[in-house]
Enzyme design. Structure first.
Site, PDB file in Angstrom:
ATOM      1  N   ARG A 136      62.365   3.283  55.780  1.00  0.00           N
ATOM      2  CA  ARG A 136      63.416   3.011  56.751  1.00  0.00           C
ATOM      3  C   ARG A 136      62.899   3.370  58.137  1.00  0.00           C
ATOM      4  O   ARG A 136      61.983   4.200  58.278  1.00  0.00           O
ATOM      5  CB  ARG A 136      64.678   3.820  56.442  1.00  0.00           C
ATOM      6  CG  ARG A 136      65.317   3.510  55.087  1.00  0.00           C
ATOM      7  CD  ARG A 136      66.554   4.372  54.858  1.00  0.00           C
ATOM      8  NE  ARG A 136      67.219   4.070  53.593  1.00  0.00           N
ATOM      9  CZ  ARG A 136      66.957   4.693  52.442  1.00  0.00           C
ATOM     10  NH1 ARG A 136      66.065   5.682  52.419  1.00  0.00           N
ATOM     11  NH2 ARG A 136      67.608   4.356  51.334  1.00  0.00           N
ATOM     12  N   LYS A 161      67.959   9.383  53.202  1.00  0.00           N
ATOM     13  CA  LYS A 161      69.352   9.009  52.975  1.00  0.00           C
ATOM     14  C   LYS A 161      69.869   9.682  51.717  1.00  0.00           C
ATOM     15  O   LYS A 161      69.144   9.820  50.739  1.00  0.00           O
ATOM     16  CB  LYS A 161      69.456   7.483  52.849  1.00  0.00           C
ATOM     17  CG  LYS A 161      70.873   6.947  52.898  1.00  0.00           C
ATOM     18  CD  LYS A 161      70.854   5.419  52.915  1.00  0.00           C
ATOM     19  CE  LYS A 161      72.257   4.866  53.015  1.00  0.00           C
ATOM     20  NZ  LYS A 161      72.257   3.374  53.027  1.00  0.00           N
ATOM     21  N   HIS A 230      64.061  -3.268  60.426  1.00  0.00           N
ATOM     22  CA  HIS A 230      64.474  -2.997  59.040  1.00  0.00           C
ATOM     23  C   HIS A 230      64.084  -4.140  58.112  1.00  0.00           C
ATOM     24  O   HIS A 230      63.945  -3.935  56.898  1.00  0.00           O
ATOM     25  CB  HIS A 230      65.984  -2.765  58.980  1.00  0.00           C
ATOM     26  CG  HIS A 230      66.458  -2.207  57.675  1.00  0.00           C
ATOM     27  ND1 HIS A 230      66.170  -0.919  57.255  1.00  0.00           N
ATOM     28  CD2 HIS A 230      67.190  -2.766  56.669  1.00  0.00           C
ATOM     29  CE1 HIS A 230      66.710  -0.718  56.059  1.00  0.00           C
ATOM     30  NE2 HIS A 230      67.330  -1.821  55.679  1.00  0.00           N
ATOM     31  N   ARG A 233      61.174  -3.510  55.771  1.00  0.00           N
ATOM     32  CA  ARG A 233      61.466  -2.808  54.514  1.00  0.00           C
ATOM     33  C   ARG A 233      61.909  -3.811  53.444  1.00  0.00           C
ATOM     34  O   ARG A 233      61.479  -3.722  52.292  1.00  0.00           O
ATOM     35  CB  ARG A 233      62.557  -1.756  54.756  1.00  0.00           C
ATOM     36  CG  ARG A 233      63.069  -1.038  53.503  1.00  0.00           C
ATOM     37  CD  ARG A 233      64.028   0.068  53.928  1.00  0.00           C
ATOM     38  NE  ARG A 233      64.903   0.518  52.857  1.00  0.00           N
ATOM     39  CZ  ARG A 233      64.603   1.490  51.993  1.00  0.00           C
ATOM     40  NH1 ARG A 233      63.427   2.087  52.060  1.00  0.00           N
ATOM     41  NH2 ARG A 233      65.469   1.860  51.069  1.00  0.00           N
ATOM     42  N   HIS A 256      66.229   4.033  46.336  1.00  0.00           N
ATOM     43  CA  HIS A 256      67.559   3.547  45.952  1.00  0.00           C
ATOM     44  C   HIS A 256      68.135   4.412  44.841  1.00  0.00           C
ATOM     45  O   HIS A 256      67.429   4.748  43.889  1.00  0.00           O
ATOM     46  CB  HIS A 256      67.474   2.097  45.453  1.00  0.00           C
ATOM     47  CG  HIS A 256      67.226   1.098  46.538  1.00  0.00           C
ATOM     48  ND1 HIS A 256      66.702  -0.153  46.307  1.00  0.00           N
ATOM     49  CD2 HIS A 256      67.447   1.169  47.879  1.00  0.00           C
ATOM     50  CE1 HIS A 256      66.611  -0.811  47.447  1.00  0.00           C
ATOM     51  NE2 HIS A 256      67.047  -0.029  48.406  1.00  0.00           N
ATOM     52  N   TYR A 265      66.960  -7.849  45.438  1.00  0.00           N
ATOM     53  CA  TYR A 265      65.816  -8.488  46.083  1.00  0.00           C
ATOM     54  C   TYR A 265      65.276  -9.653  45.262  1.00  0.00           C
ATOM     55  O   TYR A 265      64.531 -10.486  45.782  1.00  0.00           O
ATOM     56  CB  TYR A 265      64.707  -7.463  46.339  1.00  0.00           C
ATOM     57  CG  TYR A 265      65.033  -6.519  47.466  1.00  0.00           C
ATOM     58  CD1 TYR A 265      64.958  -6.924  48.795  1.00  0.00           C
ATOM     59  CD2 TYR A 265      65.446  -5.218  47.207  1.00  0.00           C
ATOM     60  CE1 TYR A 265      65.269  -6.067  49.832  1.00  0.00           C
ATOM     61  CE2 TYR A 265      65.772  -4.349  48.237  1.00  0.00           C
ATOM     62  CZ  TYR A 265      65.671  -4.780  49.547  1.00  0.00           C
ATOM     63  OH  TYR A 265      65.993  -3.928  50.576  1.00  0.00           O
TER      64      TYR A 265
END
Length: 288
Positions: A136, A161, A230, A233, A256, A265
């Site tokens: 990120r 995160k 971003h 990524r 994640h 994705y």
């Protein structure tokens, strides 16, 4: 308002809430309080109907997206239940349904063109890590020198995160750029120094500076306007899937919490690179 701020900060401190989450929650809570005060509402007497009207205000007058409004709802719910101590009725205050939009994934040659266009070694190193490691923007900005390990070819990301820690891969090409950058910018250093310092050595580079750099390069190359820092990524994840990397490994590298997030994705991969053929092109079908 100061009384509420002290209570909120105490709760965050006791829970160990990440700094980024604290800032966003406080900002949205204070926006909610200001709105209610302008309506001459006492916070202890705010009703479900008042909150509903605030959400409509965010949607119709502010024009915020469903995802952003849901972030406001989360902040208001926290304030309403944990600070004011009132019940929350999800049947009357539902979260907004989000329309999933897939980001634009440029082809690999466009990504490499952006990296090659960056003449500044610092900028080139940052972009190489965004794409080469799937970080990120905020994670790249907060990297320290000790987070890069050339022996194991991995990068350590701390306090990411959801207040998580993880490792991801270090690209050989990115490492080459990093070494050139390091020789040019560091005459002396400590291992816990910022890898990408800002205007003052004691501060890391500003996230907005990285985003603006990407916008400048994108515009110079006349690439689509909706490609951002971003996006690199997203490109890391999508192109890794196309290269046959197991989604579980990609999930770990991206950080994640849920594999389902990573699996989205799959919708962005180039089906031709995944070895999938249309049934029109298989067998002996030959339309006349």
């Amino acid at each position: 308002m100061q009384q509420y701020k002290q209570e909120i900060e105490l709760y965050f401190e006791l829970k160990g809430t990440p700094e980024s989450s604290r800032e966003s929650y406080l900002r949205r809570i204070f926006a909610f309080i200001n709105y209610m005060q302008n309506q001459y509402k006492c916070m202890e007497n705010v009703t479900d109907s008042d909150i509903q009207q605030y959400i409509l205000h965010l949607k119709k007058e502010k024009g915020l997206s469903a995802g952003t409004i849901n972030c406001y709802i989360s902040a208001v719910k926290f304030f309403h239940t944990c600070i004011i101590g009132k019940e929350w009725n999800p049947l009357k205050i539902p979260r907004m349904k989000r329309i999933r939009k897939f980001p634009v994934i440029p082809p690999k040659q466009d990504v490499l063109a952006i990296l090659n266009k960056a003449a500044n070694l610092k900028h080139k190193a940052i972009l190489a890590l965004l794409y080469g490691s799937g970080l990120r923007v905020s994670e790249v900005a907060k990297l320290k020198i000790c987070d890069i390990c050339s022996k194991s070819m991995r990068i350590r990301i701390e306090n990411a995160k959801h207040n998580t820690n993880r490792y991801t891969i270090l690209s050989e090409l990115a490492l080459d750029v990093l070494r050139k950058y390091f020789r040019a910018y560091f005459s002396s250093y400590q291992m816990d120094d910022w890898l990408f310092p800002g205007q003052h050595k004691s501060e890391h580079i500003n996230v907005k500076s990285i985003k603006n750099t990407m916008i400048k390069l994108r515009n110079q190359l006349q690439i689509k306007q909706n490609i951002s820092a971003h996006t690199l990524r997203h490109c890391f994840a999508t192109h890794a899937l196309e290269d046959g990397v197991d989604p579980v490994f990609i999930q770990q590298m991206l950080g994640h919490k849920n594999l389902q997030t990573t699996m989205t994705y799959l919708h962005m991969t180039s089906k031709s690179l995944m070895g999938i053929k249309s049934p029109l092109d298989t067998g002996n079908s030959n339309p006349k």
